[in-house]
Design an enzyme around this catalytic site. Structure first.
Site, PDB file in Angstrom:
ATOM      1  N   HIS A  82      42.065  64.988 -42.741  1.00 18.84           N
ATOM      2  CA  HIS A  82      41.229  64.901 -41.711  1.00 18.84           C
ATOM      3  C   HIS A  82      41.397  63.261 -41.029  1.00 18.84           C
ATOM      4  CE1 HIS A  82      38.708  65.703 -38.104  1.00 18.84           C
ATOM      5  NE2 HIS A  82      38.149  64.459 -38.251  1.00 18.84           N
ATOM      6  N   ASP A 161      28.202  72.701 -34.123  1.00 14.77           N
ATOM      7  CA  ASP A 161      28.858  71.515 -33.764  1.00 14.77           C
ATOM      8  C   ASP A 161      29.476  71.314 -32.330  1.00 14.77           C
ATOM      9  OD1 ASP A 161      30.101  68.880 -34.495  1.00 14.77           O
ATOM     10  OD2 ASP A 161      31.930  70.067 -34.171  1.00 14.77           O
ATOM     11  N   ARG A 168      26.140  65.481 -27.239  1.00 13.87           N
ATOM     12  CA  ARG A 168      26.386  64.134 -27.589  1.00 13.87           C
ATOM     13  C   ARG A 168      27.176  63.554 -26.632  1.00 13.87           C
ATOM     14  NH1 ARG A 168      28.635  64.521 -32.927  1.00 13.87           N
ATOM     15  NH2 ARG A 168      28.856  62.355 -32.857  1.00 13.87           N
ATOM     16  N   SER A 183      29.246  66.063 -38.353  1.00 13.87           N
ATOM     17  CA  SER A 183      30.074  66.982 -37.330  1.00 13.87           C
ATOM     18  C   SER A 183      31.569  67.026 -38.011  1.00 13.87           C
ATOM     19  CB  SER A 183      30.313  65.998 -35.992  1.00 13.87           C
ATOM     20  OG  SER A 183      31.394  66.700 -35.420  1.00 13.87           O
ATOM     21  N   LYS A 187      32.984  71.018 -40.161  1.00 13.13           N
ATOM     22  CA  LYS A 187      34.174  71.569 -39.973  1.00 13.13           C
ATOM     23  C   LYS A 187      35.048  71.740 -41.184  1.00 13.13           C
ATOM     24  CE  LYS A 187      34.394  69.149 -36.097  1.00 13.13           C
ATOM     25  NZ  LYS A 187      34.334  68.240 -34.889  1.00 13.13           N
TER      26      LYS A 187
HETATM   27  N1  URA Z   1      35.081  63.772 -34.481  1.00 12.29           N
HETATM   28  C1  URA Z   1      34.354  64.764 -34.723  1.00 12.29           C
HETATM   29  O1  URA Z   1      34.734  65.888 -35.003  1.00 12.29           O
HETATM   30  N2  URA Z   1      33.090  64.587 -34.380  1.00 12.29           N
HETATM   31  C2  URA Z   1      32.566  63.624 -33.970  1.00 12.29           C
HETATM   32  O2  URA Z   1      31.046  63.224 -34.085  1.00 12.29           O
HETATM   33  C3  URA Z   1      33.101  62.444 -33.790  1.00 12.29           C
HETATM   34  C4  URA Z   1      34.584  62.580 -33.847  1.00 12.29           C
END
Ligand code: URA
Length: 443
Positions: A82, A161, A168, A183, A187
């Protein structure tokens, strides 16, 4: 339990219990806790932070808010990678096929462009016919047979999320370290892979502007991963200038293909070898140096390129557009050469503004329903540290009409800081963070 008391305790710098965090996540997802109380808590977290235990607890409650992918039917170690997001970051398109061509399975769920940063799904979808909306069964079949698939989120993954991120985004609480860490890691954990490699970007084009902040984010995410039994490693890499020379979807895919022919720009090739080497090492293919060597070999011997094509075909893509220099992938459109108006050096590039220029040319979305122009974007002829003479080419811009080119050129010129002095060299790699600690690798 009352949400009021939870907000008050965090506002005053206290530590929340696991029960309080669970009460908040469950209540917010079910709609019992309203947006105004959730945003007050996010702002309190923004100012007061969270302990490692609180962040891990928040992450796991978010994971439990939806489906969790079970990859156990696919044999072998499954790895995931990621990136925290950058400009010109097409590393997944190079790294995933390298790793799969070495026999390591990669079941990757990626995202779309967000703000000034590009998204892997948009880049892949520049191939005619290709689908990233693939159901779970077909996804598993492609990963089992080809070794790699890159798809959009399937099923109801981490609904907490989705809801919290949207909140947010409009309450100035995106750039809170524990909220970003939970966050991203919720995932990755829900996506089911055994080992996770994080590429934490740092610099003017990234969420984290300084190495210290990027290291802190990386440490938090590594600690969450290890806490739930997923080996997690993070590399801190430079995003103070765009990665490679191409920004824009089809242009970036073409650059990824060139890199898999051994003809990519040096920074992109180096970072892909480092990422792929770390993934192979996490999968138990050998020591880090040997794995870097294996990754480099696959990048230049054509095997990873063959694997990329195999994956694109399995996802329905017409790979004939990748022949030659990918001329058919990037459709003919208006272009403009942007030239230097004075002698000097590119002293710095505001990388975020380069990304915004590319969005203005049509390569990204201003709102989530906008259509993107896959062929729009720019090819940089000069980057930070390069010398210039008046009239030298800075970049070639691609867009559908002159008005878009005007706007893209205005923003791009504004992103460049041209001076009479050469800047100090900046490292591409800053640090490697694992459960063993932080190793500074500035080089
Ligand atoms: N990428 C994400 O998936 N979440 C965040 O809070 C910031 C960047």
């Amino acid at each position: 339990m009352r949400m009021y008391d939870i907000i008050e305790r965090k506002r005053n710098g206290g530590e929340l219990t696991d029960e309080e965090i669970g009460f908040f996540v469950d209540g917010y997802v079910s709609g019992e806790i309203p947006d105004y109380q959730a945003s007050a808590l996010c702002m309190a977290i923004y100012y007061q932070g969270m302990s490692a235990r609180e962040t891990a607890s928040l992450t796991m409650d978010m994971v439990r808010s939806g489906d969790v992918v079970d990859l156990s039917a696919i044999s072998g170690v499954k790895v995931d990678k990621h990136s925290t997001g950058g400009v010109g970051d097409k590393t997944s398109l190079v790294v995933a096929p390298i790793v799969a061509s070495c026999g390591v399975r990669m079941a990757k769920m990626s995202g779309r462009g967000l703000g000034h940063t590009g998204g892997t799904l948009d880049k892949l979808e520049s191939v005619p016919g290709l689908s990233t909306a693939i159901d779970r069964e077909r996804f598993e079949r492609i990963v089992s047979t080809v070794g790699v698939a890159i798809v959009g989120q399937t099923g109801n993954l981490v609904p907490a999320d989705k809801k919290l991120y949207a909140l947010r985004d409009v309450t100035a609480t995106v750039d809170s370290l524990p909220l970003i860490a939970s966050s991203i890691m919720s995932k990755k954990i829900a996506a089911g892979s055994d080992k996770i490699l994080l590429d934490v970007k740092c610099g003017s084009g990234a969420f984290m502007k300084t190495v210290d902040d990027a290291v802190a984010l990386a440490q938090s995410m590594v600690s969450i991963g290890e806490h739930v039994g997923r080996t997690t490693v993070a590399l801190i890499t430079d995003m103070d200038r765009p990665l490679g020379r191409c920004i824009g979807n089809a242009l970036e895919l073409a650059e990824a293909v060139a890199t898999l022919r051994g003809e990519g720009p040096r920074d992109l090739a180096d970072i892909c070898v480092e990422l792929a080497g770390n993934l192979l090492c996490l999968a138990g293919k050998g020591g880090l140096d040997a794995c870097r060597g294996m990754a480099h070999e696959q990048m230049v011997n054509g095997e990873a390129l063959a694997k990329l094509k195999e994956m694109l075909v399995a996802q329905g893509g017409d790979v004939s557009v990748l022949e030659g220099g990918c001329e058919r992938l990037v459709e003919p459109r208006l272009s403009r050469q942007v030239r230097a108006t004075s002698d000097g050096f590119v002293f710095a590039m505001d990388t975020e503004r380069c990304g915004i220029a590319s969005v203005a040319l049509g390569a990204g979305r201003a709102t989530k329903d906008d259509l993107i122009d896959y062929s729009a974007g720019m090819v940089l002829a000069r980057k930070t540290g390069d010398s210039l003479h008046e009239g030298d080419l800075l970049a070639t811009l691609y867009a559908a009409d002159e008005a878009l080119l005007d706007e893209g050129e205005r923003i791009f010129r504004d992103a460049l800081d041209i001076r009479g002095e050469r800047p100090a060299g900046a490292p591409l790699f800053h640090a490697r963070v694992s459960r063993d600690g932080v190793e500074r690798t500035d080089k």
